[in-house]
Write a protein that holds these residues in place. Structure first.
Motif, PDB file in Angstrom:
ATOM      1  N   ALA A   1       0.844  -1.200   0.000  1.00 26.31           N
ATOM      2  CA  ALA A   1       0.000   0.000   0.000  1.00 26.31           C
ATOM      3  C   ALA A   1       0.879   1.249   0.000  1.00 26.31           C
ATOM      4  N   ALA A   2       1.964   1.199   0.767  1.00 26.15           N
ATOM      5  CA  ALA A   2       2.892   2.338   0.788  1.00 26.15           C
ATOM      6  C   ALA A   2       3.509   2.546  -0.593  1.00 26.15           C
ATOM      7  N   MET A   3       3.791   1.455  -1.287  1.00 30.79           N
ATOM      8  CA  MET A   3       4.338   1.574  -2.650  1.00 30.79           C
ATOM      9  C   MET A   3       3.331   2.262  -3.573  1.00 30.79           C
ATOM     10  N   ALA A   4       2.071   1.902  -3.428  1.00 33.48           N
ATOM     11  CA  ALA A   4       1.046   2.518  -4.279  1.00 33.48           C
ATOM     12  C   ALA A   4       1.004   4.033  -4.062  1.00 33.48           C
ATOM     13  N   LEU A   5       1.312   4.448  -2.832  1.00 37.85           N
ATOM     14  CA  LEU A   5       1.276   5.881  -2.508  1.00 37.85           C
ATOM     15  C   LEU A   5       2.613   6.577  -2.778  1.00 37.85           C
ATOM     16  N   GLY A   6       3.646   5.795  -3.098  1.00 41.35           N
ATOM     17  CA  GLY A   6       4.978   6.386  -3.268  1.00 41.35           C
ATOM     18  C   GLY A   6       5.614   6.777  -1.952  1.00 41.35           C
ATOM     19  N   LEU A   7       5.259   6.065  -0.887  1.00 40.95           N
ATOM     20  CA  LEU A   7       5.777   6.411   0.446  1.00 40.95           C
ATOM     21  C   LEU A   7       6.505   5.238   1.098  1.00 40.95           C
TER      22      LEU A   7
END
Lengths: 468, 414
Positions: free
Chosen positions: A397-403
């Motif tokens: 999920a963090a990858m999807a947000l770029g975080l």
């Protein structure tokens, strides 16, 4: 330059390069729009260092570690391992035999823009007055007192992406928030998080505008609508690029007129703004991918990707996350081909699989959604561990947000967004017991003084009452 | 689940066609008399003939149930099963009507489609029975409640168990947006039904006063006002629940409440009136001004007061994912309800309340409606391993499984 500059334009001094690569003496001032006019005011509150002792971790990036200590200082995880040597006086939280995960992340939420109570006065998530409303920003609709936020916190959710709805082809900017109580949305904004842009495939936009006898009323109309917008955006971007080039060449040029709608779209073409694309069906995903190549932008994720299992090799190849429910289906034809193994199969194909809620009930129990998706995969013989399933609501999920460099896993250097659970996190009987965001305890199930409640609830919930 | 379990499922598919006797060994059995740990159950020609440690030792089909559990088949007490395929495609939606001329007379069971492509999806996940509750876009009274069984030959077991009435904010909106106006309409309808019942002949002969409702609607309400059939009232706000309890007392109605998000605030009153409650224990958001008191331990607080609970759920997925009533039940347990109460609320309680031919229990001499779960019955990681409905093993087949298998094959090739 003698021209008066708009207050909304930031001055950037650029040293122009001479013909031989030496820095020229002349400098020109280039005025560009401020990319962050509503900045985050969030600051990590100071808190003493503390350590979680002897916990069982699902790290979020795929590992399970037993009997591990975590040391947290200044909002970050600074050490992690068995039997850490601690400075005398370090606060210790006994987590022996208990389960700890990263804070959960919901990449598709409408909290604040479709709050509780769901009354028309606060129904602010869908600007359905034109099929392309890239100029609207979800953060300008967020009601920070929405009582849904605190319920999500009690479910271990520490970061949420708030998106506009899917009535439009291009619905507007999304925003990533830290799930902390605040009287302003600026106080919740995740500092430095990239902006997102919501796009929607399929039935919703064509239904909304088809009823009004305006484009789009068909899926081909949908495509024509997006493409027209990207053509405009490409021209707009070029006008600014030309302006910068000319100004750098020393020409006396005015900046182009600002256009909020095109500014956001140009931000996508520049790679600053990430595309989060509501798209259920594999055939439409393929069209969206081709379109992204036609205009030169990248899609971060397909949301509500009910048919992601059909698209899995495509998603893996293009590096696009599939953002999925565990089992929702049937409310529309485009949601008819649901398989409970969707997330497991996307993961099997080595694409980025993400679980999302899109719903204020589901967001409170993303761990249960992971459990269902894992179980469906294991039923068909895929060997999915709890540690792997936890990725879907944390690291991926963090990858999807770029975080992913800041949140989504328990690792040294990461933000201390941490959940201590009452039981194994994938058990239906498990509840978030303590939730830390940036090392600050924001929720404690067994301490009423750490159970924030919104202004709205005062007079409804009596003082000191804990209402689950 | 491991590969062995996958093998077991395939084995069931093979054996079930021919098995006239089934022995499940060493499973935890949840019956209304309590938990029978590590017990055997023997099923012969669809009837449970023995439960315990000393059952017959061999059968046509034998299953090692160790580490697994058995409950009665799940019963969801508020669905639209068989009356909708795709919610957004209105020709497939029969549970809802905006026909002003049809109210209490509407029987949702008349529209039940036993060939609905959705039904296999429910039963492979352990749902065996469901209540069908109609909805209306024009009237407080939405119609008659049906009961269906989801076995190999899905069928309506009862086509009129109760008459449904919507006294939530959306029901009240149909009455001109005032609770007070809605109450006038309700009383008038009930009074008319009584009058109609007393003067049926004259009324039908056109020799009696006019009524607001049609004769068909009044006839449907007749058994309600005569106390033979329950009125099922959906309502959430505590004061609305109190209002409905008083109305039911005035008219001497049998009452079943549905929704009851603020039920915990008036739990004692509900218990004292002996009124069962259909509820989804998952609701804890003040999603409207009629549910400001929503809380996750509503089920526990109602049960503590002695209210009989019937579960539905979960959330908005109460039809397409009607088997997720189990997830709602599990959350109720995580928030204080006893596991036995939670299981009863989706098995034996609805069977008892509706008095239909569903046992909702695991007991000797009863037709087998049961589920063998891979572990604890409420855990979401416990998949239904074997489902019997009306004594028959159901095949583990659904459209969703076909899609999964088709695309998994393609993924393996890539």
């Amino acid at each position: 330059m003698k021209k008066a500059l708009s207050k909304s334009l930031a001055l950037i001094t650029v040293m122009t390069l001479g013909a031989c690569g030496e820095t020229a003496k002349d400098s020109v001032e280039i005025s560009l729009p401020n990319k962050n006019p509503y900045p985050s005011t969030y600051q990590t509150p100071e808190s003493p260092a503390f350590a979680l002792i002897g916990a069982n971790l699902l790290t979020g990036d795929g590992a399970e570690l037993t009997n591990t200590d975590l040391l947290i200082e200044n909002g970050k995880i600074v050490a992690m391992g068995p039997a850490l040597e601690l400075q005398p006086g370090t606060i210790q939280v006994d987590a022996r035999g208990q389960w700890v995960t990263p804070g959960l992340i919901d990449v598709h939420s409408h909290m604040g823009v479709y709050p509780s109570p769901a009354t028309s006065n606060h129904s602010d998530g869908n600007e359905m007055t034109s099929p392309v409303t890239a100029e609207v920003w979800a953060e300008h609709s967020v009601w920070p007192e929405d009582p849904q936020f605190e319920k999500a916190l009690a479910g271990g959710v520490t970061t949420v992406q708030i998106l506009p709805g899917s009535g439009n082809l291009i619905g507007g900017r999304g925003v990533t928030l830290k799930n902390i109580p605040s009287i302003t949305v600026q106080g919740m904004k995740f500092p430095g998080a990239p902006y997102s842009l919501k796009m929607a495939c399929g039935e919703n936009p064509k239904r909304v505008y088809g009823r009004r006898n305006t484009l789009p009323s068909t899926r081909m109309g949908n495509m024509a609508g997006y493409r027209a917008a990207w053509i405009e955006a490409s021209d707009y971007k070029k006008s600014w690029d030309d302006y910068v080039t000319d100004a750098q060449a020393g020409e006396d040029v005015d900046p182009p007129s600002r256009n909020l709608r095109l500014e956001t779209l140009a931000g996508v073409l520049e790679g600053d703004i990430r595309i989060h694309n509501h798209c259920y069906k594999v055939d439409e995903m393929a069209q969206m991918i081709d379109m992204s190549k036609e205009f030169g932008y990248k899609i971060a994720a397909f949301h509500h990707a009910v048919e992601a299992y059909k698209a899995a090799p495509m998603l893996a190849k293009e590096g696009i996350c599939g953002v999925m429910w565990a089992d929702w289906w049937g409310f529309k034809q485009e949601a008819f081909d649901m398989v409970r193994e969707n997330i497991a199969l996307v993961d099997y194909a080595q694409a980025c699989a993400v679980i999302h809620s899109d719903n204020p009930i589901q967001v409170q129990r993303l761990n249960q959604e992971m459990a269902k998706a894992m179980s469906a995969g294991n039923r068909m013989g895929l060997d999915i561990s709890a540690a792997k399933a936890m990725r879907w609501g944390t690291y991926n999920a963090a990858m999807a947000l770029g975080l992913e460099d800041q949140i989504g896993s328990l690792a040294v250097g990461k933000n201390a967004d941490i959940v201590l659970w009452t039981k194994h996190p994938l058990s239906i009987y498990s509840l978030a017991q303590k939730v830390w965001i940036d090392g600050n305890l924001r929720f404690d199930r067994f301490d009423k003084s750490v159970q924030p409640t919104s202004d709205f609830n005062l007079g409804i919930i009596s003082a000191g009452e804990a209402r689950p | 689940m491991n590969k062995l379990s996958v093998f077991i499922i395939l084995l069931f598919a093979y054996l079930s066609a021919s098995a006239s006797s089934i022995l499940i060994k060493g499973a935890d059995i949840y019956s209304t008399t309590g938990l029978l740990p590590k017990s055997n159950i023997y099923i012969e020609n669809g009837i449970i003939t023995a439960i315990g440690r000393s059952t017959p030792m061999s059968a046509d089909m034998e299953v090692d149930g160790s580490g697994m559990s058995i409950t009665a088949g799940l019963f969801n007490s508020s669905t639209h099963i068989g009356t909708v395929e795709v919610s957004a495609i209105s020709p497939t939606v029969d549970f809802y009507s905006d026909n002003e001329a049809v109210t209490a007379a509407l029987r949702i069971a008349d529209a039940f489609n036993p060939r609905s492509t959705l039904i296999p999806h429910y039963r492979v996940h352990g749902l065996t029975h469901a209540l069908l509750v109609p909805e209306s876009g024009t009237n407080l009274f939405s119609g008659q409640v049906g009961l269906v069984q989801l076995g190999n030959q899905p069928k309506v077991i009862h086509n009129s168990l109760a008459v449904a009435l919507d006294f939530t904010e959306s029901g009240v909106e149909l009455s001109g947006n005032s609770r007070a106006a809605a109450l006038v309409q309700m009383r008038q309808a009930l009074d008319d039904a009584k009058d109609f019942s007393r003067n049926r002949k004259a009324a039908m002969a056109g020799d009696h006063r006019d009524y607001v409702l049609s004769y068909a609607d009044l006839a449907a309400l007749e058994s309600v006002v005569n106390g033979h059939k329950p009125l099922l009232v959906k309502t959430h706000r505590a004061s609305d629940i109190t209002t409905i309890l008083a109305l039911a007392k005035d008219f001497q109605l049998q009452l079943i409440l549905s929704g009851a998000i603020e039920g915990w605030m008036v739990a004692e009153e509900i218990a004292k009136a002996g009124v069962p409650v259909i509820m989804d224990p998952i609701h804890n958001l003040p999603n409207s001004y009629e549910s400001l008191g929503a809380r996750l331990d509503n089920a526990k607080l109602l049960a503590d007061a002695g209210v009989t609970l019937l579960f539905t759920g979960m959330g908005g997925s109460d039809t397409h994912n009607a088997y997720l009533v189990k997830q709602s039940a599990g959350n109720a347990v995580a928030n204080g309800l006893s596991k036995s109460m939670a299981i009863a609320a989706m098995t034996s309680n609805p069977a008892k309340v509706f008095g239909a031919s569903v046992s909702g229990d695991i007991a000797v001499d009863q037709t087998a409606d049961l589920v063998l779960w891979g572990g604890d019955p409420l855990e979401l990681t416990s998949e239904a391993q074997l489902v019997l409905i009306n004594g028959e093993v159901i095949p583990m087949e659904s459209r969703s499984f076909q899609l999964r298998d088709r695309y998994f094959k393609r993924l393996k090739k890539d």
